[in-house]
Design a protein around this motif. Structure first.
Motif, PDB file in Angstrom:
ATOM      1  N   ASP A  89     -44.536  16.057 -11.836  1.00  0.00           N
ATOM      2  CA  ASP A  89     -45.086  16.561 -13.099  1.00  0.00           C
ATOM      3  C   ASP A  89     -44.622  17.992 -13.345  1.00  0.00           C
ATOM      4  O   ASP A  89     -44.219  18.346 -14.463  1.00  0.00           O
ATOM      5  CB  ASP A  89     -46.620  16.507 -13.040  1.00  0.00           C
ATOM      6  N   THR A  90     -44.641  18.813 -12.295  1.00  0.00           N
ATOM      7  CA  THR A  90     -44.162  20.194 -12.395  1.00  0.00           C
ATOM      8  C   THR A  90     -42.685  20.224 -12.778  1.00  0.00           C
ATOM      9  O   THR A  90     -42.256  20.989 -13.647  1.00  0.00           O
ATOM     10  CB  THR A  90     -44.349  20.920 -11.048  1.00  0.00           C
ATOM     11  N   LYS A  93     -41.826  18.856 -16.459  1.00  0.00           N
ATOM     12  CA  LYS A  93     -42.259  19.841 -17.469  1.00  0.00           C
ATOM     13  C   LYS A  93     -41.314  21.049 -17.486  1.00  0.00           C
ATOM     14  O   LYS A  93     -40.992  21.584 -18.558  1.00  0.00           O
ATOM     15  CB  LYS A  93     -43.695  20.283 -17.188  1.00  0.00           C
ATOM     16  N   THR A  94     -40.845  21.470 -16.309  1.00  0.00           N
ATOM     17  CA  THR A  94     -39.892  22.581 -16.227  1.00  0.00           C
ATOM     18  C   THR A  94     -38.556  22.185 -16.848  1.00  0.00           C
ATOM     19  O   THR A  94     -37.948  22.955 -17.601  1.00  0.00           O
ATOM     20  CB  THR A  94     -39.681  23.004 -14.756  1.00  0.00           C
ATOM     21  N   ILE A  96     -38.007  19.871 -19.123  1.00  0.00           N
ATOM     22  CA  ILE A  96     -38.191  19.755 -20.577  1.00  0.00           C
ATOM     23  C   ILE A  96     -38.166  21.137 -21.229  1.00  0.00           C
ATOM     24  O   ILE A  96     -37.493  21.353 -22.248  1.00  0.00           O
ATOM     25  CB  ILE A  96     -39.514  19.020 -20.896  1.00  0.00           C
ATOM     26  N   SER A  97     -38.890  22.073 -20.645  1.00  0.00           N
ATOM     27  CA  SER A  97     -38.939  23.436 -21.181  1.00  0.00           C
ATOM     28  C   SER A  97     -37.557  24.079 -21.211  1.00  0.00           C
ATOM     29  O   SER A  97     -37.155  24.693 -22.210  1.00  0.00           O
ATOM     30  CB  SER A  97     -39.898  24.285 -20.332  1.00  0.00           C
ATOM     31  N   TYR A 121     -42.024   9.524 -15.969  1.00  0.00           N
ATOM     32  CA  TYR A 121     -41.575  10.902 -16.213  1.00  0.00           C
ATOM     33  C   TYR A 121     -40.495  10.936 -17.292  1.00  0.00           C
ATOM     34  O   TYR A 121     -40.451  11.862 -18.109  1.00  0.00           O
ATOM     35  CB  TYR A 121     -41.078  11.521 -14.904  1.00  0.00           C
ATOM     36  N   GLN A 124     -41.959  11.074 -20.734  1.00  0.00           N
ATOM     37  CA  GLN A 124     -42.461  12.380 -21.145  1.00  0.00           C
ATOM     38  C   GLN A 124     -41.374  13.195 -21.844  1.00  0.00           C
ATOM     39  O   GLN A 124     -41.636  13.913 -22.810  1.00  0.00           O
ATOM     40  CB  GLN A 124     -43.012  13.138 -19.936  1.00  0.00           C
ATOM     41  N   LYS A 128     -40.562  14.040 -26.263  1.00  0.00           N
ATOM     42  CA  LYS A 128     -40.227  15.367 -26.792  1.00  0.00           C
ATOM     43  C   LYS A 128     -38.877  15.371 -27.506  1.00  0.00           C
ATOM     44  O   LYS A 128     -38.326  16.423 -27.837  1.00  0.00           O
ATOM     45  CB  LYS A 128     -40.191  16.395 -25.652  1.00  0.00           C
TER      46      LYS A 128
END
Length: 336
Positions: A89-90, A93-94, A96-97, A121, A124, A128
């Motif tokens: 998850d970490t 999200k990193t 994607i950012s 994942y 997710q 986006k």
């Protein structure tokens, strides 16, 4: 059992084993998602295994995850032996950012554990508006081509892309004929596995899941599948700093130490090369293939992810069916 009630139960169980409320919620969401898409081998059937490994201090419930920034696009995550759901998850999200900022996000993970479904994942990132590839290795289950002993995991290959519609394109496939989770579920439920997916420890074909777990799983497409497993082992193990070459420990049977699984997340903007025409091009691609003449018995050509999306949508309206074996686990874990 209704999904919200089940989620609360799982969160409470994880919290009882020392996970924070946030990490418990992340883990519960991943397990429930697996149930809703019909991937039962990656769902509640693994809950007790995670808790057992926390109890034996092989999963760190208070892990201090470190994110090393290598560039604006690249990062390296050290999971500190946390539960795999949280490390993944970490990382996603990193990634994607980073992709949102620079067009590309590449994140490697080491010192993690089993993280469930790769497609979870990938979805997710696709939600986006991003394209994504996800790799992870796994405990020995498949023999390299020409070898007598299993060494590669079922090492899934996962790719996702926006489609211009609500239904994402998500290809999430292990390199084995069936994933190991399905064999474990069959062993627990006392059912057989299909022919042609595994050999027993003597090298003979078997439909007995317990004998298959002691033997070797067969890769897709012979030596080609073995080669893909090797590729994933390099990308998610050698490259990331995670275990590789058969050193990933089986979470159910090997309690000699943490798994140190490696993951790799590669996320990118789909308009990098073709600009705003990507949506038009991907729609044209899918439409062209769906219009092809169909063989007898096939009503509709589906792209990867359509069936899973429909199962999720349908199951979301129903209660989650819990097997007797899993119900027994839940009762045991709640009673501790």
């Amino acid at each position: 059992m209704k999904t919200p009630i089940l989620k609360k139960k799982i969160i409470k169980i994880f919290q009882k084993y020392g996970l924070s409320k946030d990490h418990s919620s992340i883990s519960a969401n991943a397990l429930i998602n697996a149930e809703l898409v019909g991937a039962y081998g990656h769902g509640l059937s693994r809950l007790k295994m995670y808790c057992d490994r926390i109890s034996k201090k092989l999963i760190n419930p208070k892990a201090k995850i470190k994110i090393k920034k290598i560039s604006q696009s690249i990062a390296h995550v050290d999971g500190n032996n946390c539960i795999g759901f949280v490390a993944a998850d970490t990382a996603i999200k990193t990634a994607i950012s980073n992709a949102k900022k620079t067009g590309i996000g590449l994140v490697a993970v080491k010192n993690s554990g089993h993280y469930g479904l790769s497609g979870y994942y990938a979805e997710q990132a696709v939600k986006k508006g991003l394209m994504v590839m996800v790799f992870t290795n796994a405990p020995p289950a498949v023999a390299p081509h020409g070898a007598l002993r299993s060494l590669f995991g079922t090492n899934p290959i996962c790719f996702g892309t926006p489609t211009g519609s609500k239904v994402p394109f998500i290809l999430d496939t292990s390199i084995s004929m069936i994933n190991r989770g399905k064999i474990r579920v069959a062993a627990r439920e006392g059912t057989k596995i299909p022919e042609g997916v595994a050999l027993d420890k003597f090298g003979k074909p078997t439909t007995d899941p317990k004998k298959a777990l002691e033997g070797v799983q067969l890769p897709i497409a012979g030596f080609r599948g073995s080669g893909l497993a090797w590729m994933v082992d390099i990308l998610s193990g050698v490259l990331t700093g995670g275990n590789h070459a058969g050193r990933v420990k089986d979470p159910f049977t090997d309690f000699s130490g943490p798994q140190n699984i490696g993951h790799l997340f590669f996320v990118l903007k789909p308009n990098l090369f073709v600009g705003n025409s990507f949506n038009k091009r991907i729609k044209d691609n899918i439409k062209t293939i769906k219009r092809l003449p169909k063989i007898k018995g096939v009503k509709k050509i589906l792209y990867p992810g359509e069936n899973k999306f429909n199962r999720f949508k349908s199951n979301l309206k129903k209660e989650i069916n819990i097997s007797k074996a899993v119900l027994k686990d839940l009762e045991y874990l709640q009673g501790i």
